[in-house]
Design a protein around this motif. Structure first.
Motif, PDB file in Angstrom:
ATOM      1  N   GLY A  25       0.913  -1.226  -0.104  1.00  0.00           N
ATOM      2  CA  GLY A  25       0.050  -0.092  -0.065  1.00  0.00           C
ATOM      3  C   GLY A  25       0.900   1.280  -0.152  1.00  0.00           C
ATOM      4  N   LEU A  26       0.365   2.446  -0.140  1.00  0.00           N
ATOM      5  CA  LEU A  26       1.029   3.773  -0.133  1.00  0.00           C
ATOM      6  C   LEU A  26       0.637   4.556   0.733  1.00  0.00           C
ATOM      7  N   VAL A  27       1.422   5.249   1.755  1.00  0.00           N
ATOM      8  CA  VAL A  27       0.989   6.300   2.662  1.00  0.00           C
ATOM      9  C   VAL A  27       0.441   7.413   1.945  1.00  0.00           C
ATOM     10  N   ASP A  28      -0.758   7.830   2.508  1.00  0.00           N
ATOM     11  CA  ASP A  28      -1.385   9.021   1.787  1.00  0.00           C
ATOM     12  C   ASP A  28      -0.926  10.172   2.547  1.00  0.00           C
ATOM     13  N   VAL A  29       0.278  10.861   2.086  1.00  0.00           N
ATOM     14  CA  VAL A  29       0.782  12.129   2.620  1.00  0.00           C
ATOM     15  C   VAL A  29      -0.156  13.211   2.413  1.00  0.00           C
ATOM     16  N   PHE A  30      -1.197  13.173   1.721  1.00  0.00           N
ATOM     17  CA  PHE A  30      -2.014  14.296   1.552  1.00  0.00           C
ATOM     18  C   PHE A  30      -3.232  14.279   2.773  1.00  0.00           C
ATOM     19  N   ASN A  31      -3.335  12.986   3.313  1.00  0.00           N
ATOM     20  CA  ASN A  31      -4.364  12.940   4.239  1.00  0.00           C
ATOM     21  C   ASN A  31      -3.988  13.087   5.767  1.00  0.00           C
ATOM     22  N   ASN A  32      -4.522  13.838   6.565  1.00  0.00           N
ATOM     23  CA  ASN A  32      -4.182  14.047   7.801  1.00  0.00           C
ATOM     24  C   ASN A  32      -3.829  12.638   8.593  1.00  0.00           C
ATOM     25  N   LYS A  33      -4.376  11.702   8.458  1.00  0.00           N
ATOM     26  CA  LYS A  33      -4.398  10.536   9.240  1.00  0.00           C
ATOM     27  C   LYS A  33      -3.117   9.668   8.699  1.00  0.00           C
ATOM     28  N   GLY A  34      -2.890   9.886   7.123  1.00  0.00           N
ATOM     29  CA  GLY A  34      -1.680   9.426   6.757  1.00  0.00           C
ATOM     30  C   GLY A  34      -0.653  10.210   7.302  1.00  0.00           C
ATOM     31  N   GLN A  35      -0.484  11.461   7.360  1.00  0.00           N
ATOM     32  CA  GLN A  35       0.483  12.269   8.067  1.00  0.00           C
ATOM     33  C   GLN A  35       0.942  11.879   9.403  1.00  0.00           C
ATOM     34  N   GLN A  36      -0.169  11.961  10.163  1.00  0.00           N
ATOM     35  CA  GLN A  36       0.113  11.561  11.772  1.00  0.00           C
ATOM     36  C   GLN A  36       0.712  10.250  12.015  1.00  0.00           C
ATOM     37  N   TRP A  37       0.224   9.157  10.882  1.00  0.00           N
ATOM     38  CA  TRP A  37       0.856   7.820  11.234  1.00  0.00           C
ATOM     39  C   TRP A  37       2.333   8.081  10.934  1.00  0.00           C
ATOM     40  N   GLU A  90       7.159   5.750  -7.103  1.00  0.00           N
ATOM     41  CA  GLU A  90       7.726   4.719  -8.386  1.00  0.00           C
ATOM     42  C   GLU A  90       6.781   3.944  -8.950  1.00  0.00           C
ATOM     43  N   VAL A  91       5.782   3.328  -7.989  1.00  0.00           N
ATOM     44  CA  VAL A  91       4.575   2.934  -8.762  1.00  0.00           C
ATOM     45  C   VAL A  91       3.389   3.515  -8.149  1.00  0.00           C
ATOM     46  N   HIS A  92       2.356   4.255  -8.876  1.00  0.00           N
ATOM     47  CA  HIS A  92       1.047   4.812  -8.462  1.00  0.00           C
ATOM     48  C   HIS A  92       0.095   4.442  -9.544  1.00  0.00           C
ATOM     49  N   PRO A  93      -0.457   3.423  -9.094  1.00  0.00           N
ATOM     50  CA  PRO A  93      -1.803   2.963 -10.041  1.00  0.00           C
ATOM     51  C   PRO A  93      -2.692   4.212 -10.094  1.00  0.00           C
ATOM     52  N   SER A  94      -3.103   4.543 -11.490  1.00  0.00           N
ATOM     53  CA  SER A  94      -3.970   5.538 -11.740  1.00  0.00           C
ATOM     54  C   SER A  94      -5.393   5.449 -10.888  1.00  0.00           C
ATOM     55  N   ASP A  95      -5.779   4.411 -10.410  1.00  0.00           N
ATOM     56  CA  ASP A  95      -7.043   4.229  -9.576  1.00  0.00           C
ATOM     57  C   ASP A  95      -6.784   4.311  -8.035  1.00  0.00           C
ATOM     58  N   THR A  96      -5.708   4.617  -7.729  1.00  0.00           N
ATOM     59  CA  THR A  96      -5.241   4.960  -6.375  1.00  0.00           C
ATOM     60  C   THR A  96      -6.129   6.303  -5.884  1.00  0.00           C
ATOM     61  N   LEU A  97      -6.717   6.528  -4.784  1.00  0.00           N
ATOM     62  CA  LEU A  97      -7.383   7.443  -4.332  1.00  0.00           C
ATOM     63  C   LEU A  97      -6.870   8.192  -3.167  1.00  0.00           C
ATOM     64  N   HIS A  98      -6.495   9.493  -3.058  1.00  0.00           N
ATOM     65  CA  HIS A  98      -5.850  10.324  -2.074  1.00  0.00           C
ATOM     66  C   HIS A  98      -6.953  11.324  -1.622  1.00  0.00           C
ATOM     67  N   THR A  99      -6.960  11.270  -0.272  1.00  0.00           N
ATOM     68  CA  THR A  99      -7.856  12.420   0.437  1.00  0.00           C
ATOM     69  C   THR A  99      -7.011  13.485   0.932  1.00  0.00           C
ATOM     70  N   LEU A 100      -7.468  14.795   0.264  1.00  0.00           N
ATOM     71  CA  LEU A 100      -6.844  15.841   0.636  1.00  0.00           C
ATOM     72  C   LEU A 100      -7.250  16.565   2.065  1.00  0.00           C
ATOM     73  N   SER A 101      -6.586  17.514   2.495  1.00  0.00           N
ATOM     74  CA  SER A 101      -7.017  17.967   3.680  1.00  0.00           C
ATOM     75  C   SER A 101      -8.362  18.690   3.882  1.00  0.00           C
ATOM     76  N   ASP A 102      -8.811  18.928   2.834  1.00  0.00           N
ATOM     77  CA  ASP A 102     -10.250  19.569   2.380  1.00  0.00           C
ATOM     78  C   ASP A 102     -11.272  18.285   2.726  1.00  0.00           C
ATOM     79  N   GLY A 103     -10.878  17.266   2.425  1.00  0.00           N
ATOM     80  CA  GLY A 103     -11.839  16.268   2.301  1.00  0.00           C
ATOM     81  C   GLY A 103     -12.096  15.674   1.121  1.00  0.00           C
TER      82      GLY A 103
END
Length: 848
Positions: free
Chosen positions: A399-411, A435-448
């Motif tokens: 899996g890929l850490v969601d660095v855009f997401n507050n929960k991913g950042q906190q972890w 390096e690998v980032h499938p197009s259908d991966t979804l990221h949650t931004l700070s505004d939700g």
């Protein structure tokens, strides 16, 4: 051992779709979409919002000469068009426009830059005012923006972009890390951060894209869009610059200035300036893929010290958290079998002057010890069903850490916090394209809001660096962060990012493009871009000559970090005595130059001026008349310096020409104007002098890097030290290269404690100002100290002033008009050395 070659080479099948998609983009023929006709405009704070019958366009002014433009389509919007600007620095303040209007056009001016808006059909042209207050066209939109579609798997994909008119002769730099030659006009390439393992002399796509171009006509256009896309620099269509993206903001920023350094200054005023790095980061690093045990770390550090090689940092690659290459990524905790006492190890080598840097990756394997915790903490990017997105790549199922997401950042931040408490001094962020980032991966931004991978792929590393930077300052507000990363975006420099040029081939072919890569990144803000010294990938046997030449070049590179696969040792201490003896002197020189190099870092942090500078920065067109401007645009002015990736300036004093081929006995060097001295001349003979503005052939040997120093240059230096922990600011050797052609010269040296964050902003520094005045038979050198100072600042300095090119013994030496007897003139080298104590009062040394 060739197993290592797969580390960055393996590409997930979904990533291949990226290439197909970008190929479609490149061969697609865009349809111009009219931006409509002007209806009205209004002021919104200091911005101007224009409404047409097709779009809303917001124009904002920044700094002295920058105009940001944001198009919002009134019809079908691109996915993620709501995304914020990642390029513009946080809390950037708008400048005010001067607004003029008539029935045909609206003109918005900030300083010397104007956006002239044609009302029908709507389009914007940009003009720069010259010294005669005449407007010169820089660049112009071709009827606003364009729309296009292409088909992928039976689905229509929409793209939008901008097209601009270019003139016939201007040269273009930009696009970030590519190996295409300095002038990139005539090339088309994808904007999608992607590793190119083992590259040599050609690469259209690498780790770090910057969607911007710098023109020889002294403007920059930055496309403020984070999505997958491409740029075409007049390849597909003559005199047309084209940008396109499949998602994100339709926005760009135009910067202009009278000189190239000022243009870069205007750029970093908007995108952010690089914070001053810790002084130790300018020292020597021990690094490889990778150290496998605590014993190996300790032995390596001791070997550097025993063999009299300075050392300031040791970098641990992925073996610190697992004994194998595969299966452990995401553990991010010490393998106690290999590293039983990591805190003691870190503390012990710190006492020896060596800082510990750890690699971290954003991938968490499902086989790692932290997988379940990451899932339960909702730290990972998701799939369409809201679950942690899983996919396979070389290292395993992940899996890929969601660095855009507050929960991913906190972890992620909690992990960094624990390691920092153990004594880790710096962070290495690897595989951050990702390096690998499938197009259908979804990221949650700070505004939700939720966006897919393609919309924000190019800013993943940028956001990761921001997260690490801000977390580090939360943990230690007064300490400068150290963040080494290979992928980012326009403006990543404001988070202290130190990029490198990826997994270069360990070969002459890998060495050849390194000046081009660093210069291209430096002129767009990323001034600490550097290479794995000696090369990273492959290599069947040790090539002594290539290795020595690469590490010699590294002395005049922003970061001195040999790094490679360990089938051949990247560290000099594990090679033969001749290699060690040659490179010891160069690595010690790197440390001797710390006062000079640290001042370059200060200049970069305050003005954006790179440490490595292209030769065309020397070439300032004298726009004394309208005809001069016309001549420049018609290419009557000499633009050949734009193509030069063989030589560069290290600061203002040094002209460096790396040796990038085997068996070279001399190198051709295009000298800028002025007088230049051979820096590595024999100590028992005068430095040979060359008149500038010509091409010379400078002799070289394996022991001698071709370096020239400018007449009128001041070069502050310090004594040999084992690490920057031993740096002594109370002793300073000041070299001055005198010549009759230079009547006056000035230099300002920066000094602080080497570690306090925002020392510049807080005023915790001193400036040592040196000036020279040469008239007839007299040379005067003045010293002045300014600034409120810093903790630990010396009250007195033991000064050694070395004046070069003094061709006869002086008749008299005075210090503040008092004759002194401490001067030593060396007839063989034509140098004069004067020593004295300086209590920082204004003082003048006079040579008669």
């Amino acid at each position: 051992m060739r197993l290592f070659t797969l580390k960055y080479f393996t590409i997930h099948s979904l990533t291949c779709l990226v290439i197909a998609l970008l190929t479609c983009l490149v061969i697609s023929t865009p349809t111009l979409a009219s931006s409509g006709n002007y209806l009205n405009h209004k002021l919104a704070d200091d911005s101007v919002v224009i409404t047409t019958d097709s779009v809303t366009v917001t124009l904002s002014a920044y700094g002295e000469s920058a105009i940001a433009v944001h198009y919002q389509n009134l019809e079908d919007k691109l996915p993620a068009s709501h995304l914020p600007s990642f390029a513009i620095k946080e809390n950037a303040h708008n400048s005010k426009f001067v607004i003029k209007e008539d029935k045909d056009q609206l003109t918005l001016t900030v300083n010397k830059l104007s956006a002239v808006i044609k009302k029908t059909p709507f389009a914007i042209s940009y003009y720069q005012k010259n010294k005669q207050q005449e407007d010169t066209l820089l660049i112009a939109e071709q009827q606003g923006f364009f729309r296009d579609t292409f088909v992928e798997e039976a689905e229509k994909i929409a793209v939008q972009g901008f097209r601009f008119h270019l003139n016939d002769t201007e040269k273009l730099l930009g696009g970030g890390e590519r190996v295409l030659g300095m002038d990139r006009r005539g090339h088309s390439f994808p904007l999608y951060n992607r590793a190119h393992y083992g590259y040599t002399t050609q690469s259209e796509q690498m780790n770090f894209s910057i969607p911007a171009v710098m023109s020889s006509n002294k403007y920059i256009v930055l496309f403020d869009n984070s999505a997958k896309g491409y740029m075409d620099l007049a390849k597909k269509e003559k005199n047309t610059l084209e940008f396109s993206a499949i998602a994100g903001r339709m926005a760009y920023i135009v910067f202009s200035a009278d000189t190239y350094p000022k243009l870069l200054n205007n750029y970093v005023d908007v995108t952010g300036k690089q914070p001053l790095p810790p002084r130790w980061s300018l020292g020597n690093y021990a690094s490889r893929f990778g150290y496998r045990s605590e014993a190996e770390v300790r032995n390596t550090v001791n070997k550097f010290i025993d063999l009299d090689f300075p050392l300031d940092a040791l970098i641990l690659d992925l073996y610190w958290f697992g004994k194998d290459i595969k299966g452990h990524m995401g553990n991010l905790a010490w393998d106690k079998n290999a590293f039983p006492e990591p805190e003691k190890m870190i503390s012990d080598i710190k006492e020896q002057g060596v800082n510990t840097i750890l690699i971290t990756e954003p991938f968490v394997l499902s086989t790692s010890g932290k997988w379940q915790d990451a899932v339960e903490s909702q730290a990972l990017a998701k799939d369409a069903q809201g679950k942690a997105k899983q996919f396979d790549f070389y290292f395993g199922n992940t899996g890929l850490v969601d660095v855009f997401n507050n929960k991913g950042q906190q972890w992620f931040n909690n992990i960094y916090r624990k390691l920092y408490q153990q004594g880790v001094a710096g962070w290495w962020g690897d595989l951050g394209e990702p390096e690998v980032h499938p197009s259908d991966t979804l990221h949650t931004l700070s505004d939700g809001s939720v966006v897919n991978a393609d919309a924000i792929h190019n800013v993943y590393g940028h956001q990761w660096a921001k997260m690490v930077f801000e977390n580090q300052l939360t943990m230690s507000p007064d300490q400068r962060p150290f963040i080494l990363m290979r992928s980012g975006f326009a403006g990543s420099q404001r988070y202290g990012m130190i990029p490198w040029t990826g997994d270069v081939s360990r070969s002459w072919g890998g060495l050849k493009p390194q000046v081009e890569l660093s210069l291209q990144m430096s002129v767009l803000g990323m001034a600490y871009t550097h290479s794995d010294l000696g090369g990273f990938a492959g290599g069947e046997k040790f090539d002594q000559e290539m290795y020595i030449r690469w590490l010699q070049y590294g002395v005049f590179q922003p970061i001195y970090r040999p790094h490679a696969q360990d089938n051949i040792a990247p560290e000099v201490v594990f090679h033969d005595k001749r290699t060690q003896d040659i490179l010891r002197e160069y690595i010690k020189l790197r440390y001797n130059l710390l006062p000079y190099n640290y001042t370059l870092a200060y200049q970069n942090s305050t003005t954006g001026m790179p440490l490595m500078r292209p030769l065309f920065f020397e070439q300032q067109f004298e726009e004394s008349s309208a005809q001069a401007v016309k001549d420049k645009l018609e290419n009557k002015a000499n633009l050949t310096a734009f193509d030069n990736a063989s030589s560069y300036l290290w600061g203002d004093a040094f002209l460096v020409t790396p040796v990038v081929s085997a068996d070279v006995s001399s190198v051709a060097i295009d000298l800028p104007v002025g007088v230049w001295f051979d820096y590595f001349a024999n100590k028992n003979e005068p430095s040979k002098k060359y008149q500038g503005n010509q091409t010379i052939n400078l002799p070289t040997s394996l022991e001698r890097l071709p370096v020239l120093v400018r007449a009128g240059a001041f070069i502050p230096m310090n004594d040999d030290i084992q690490s920057t922990q031993d740096y002594d600011a109370s002793k300073l050797t000041l070299h001055y290269y005198a010549d009759d052609s230079v009547a006056t010269a000035d230099y300002e040296m920066y000094e602080d404690d080497g570690k306090t964050y925002q020392a510049i902003e807080k005023g915790l520094f001193e400036l040592l100002q040196f000036s020279a005045n040469q008239q007839q038979q007299q040379l005067s050198i003045s010293l002045i100290r300014k600034g409120k100072g810093y903790s630990g600042m010396p009250k007195e300095r033991n000064m050694t002033v070395v004046i070069h090119n003094i061709t006869q013994a002086p008749s008299k030496i005075k210090l503040n008009n008092k004759v002194i007897k401490t001067g030593l003139w060396q007839e063989k080298s034509n140098t004069l050395t004067v020593t004295f104590a300086w209590q920082h009062q204004p003082i003048t040394l006079t040579i008669q």
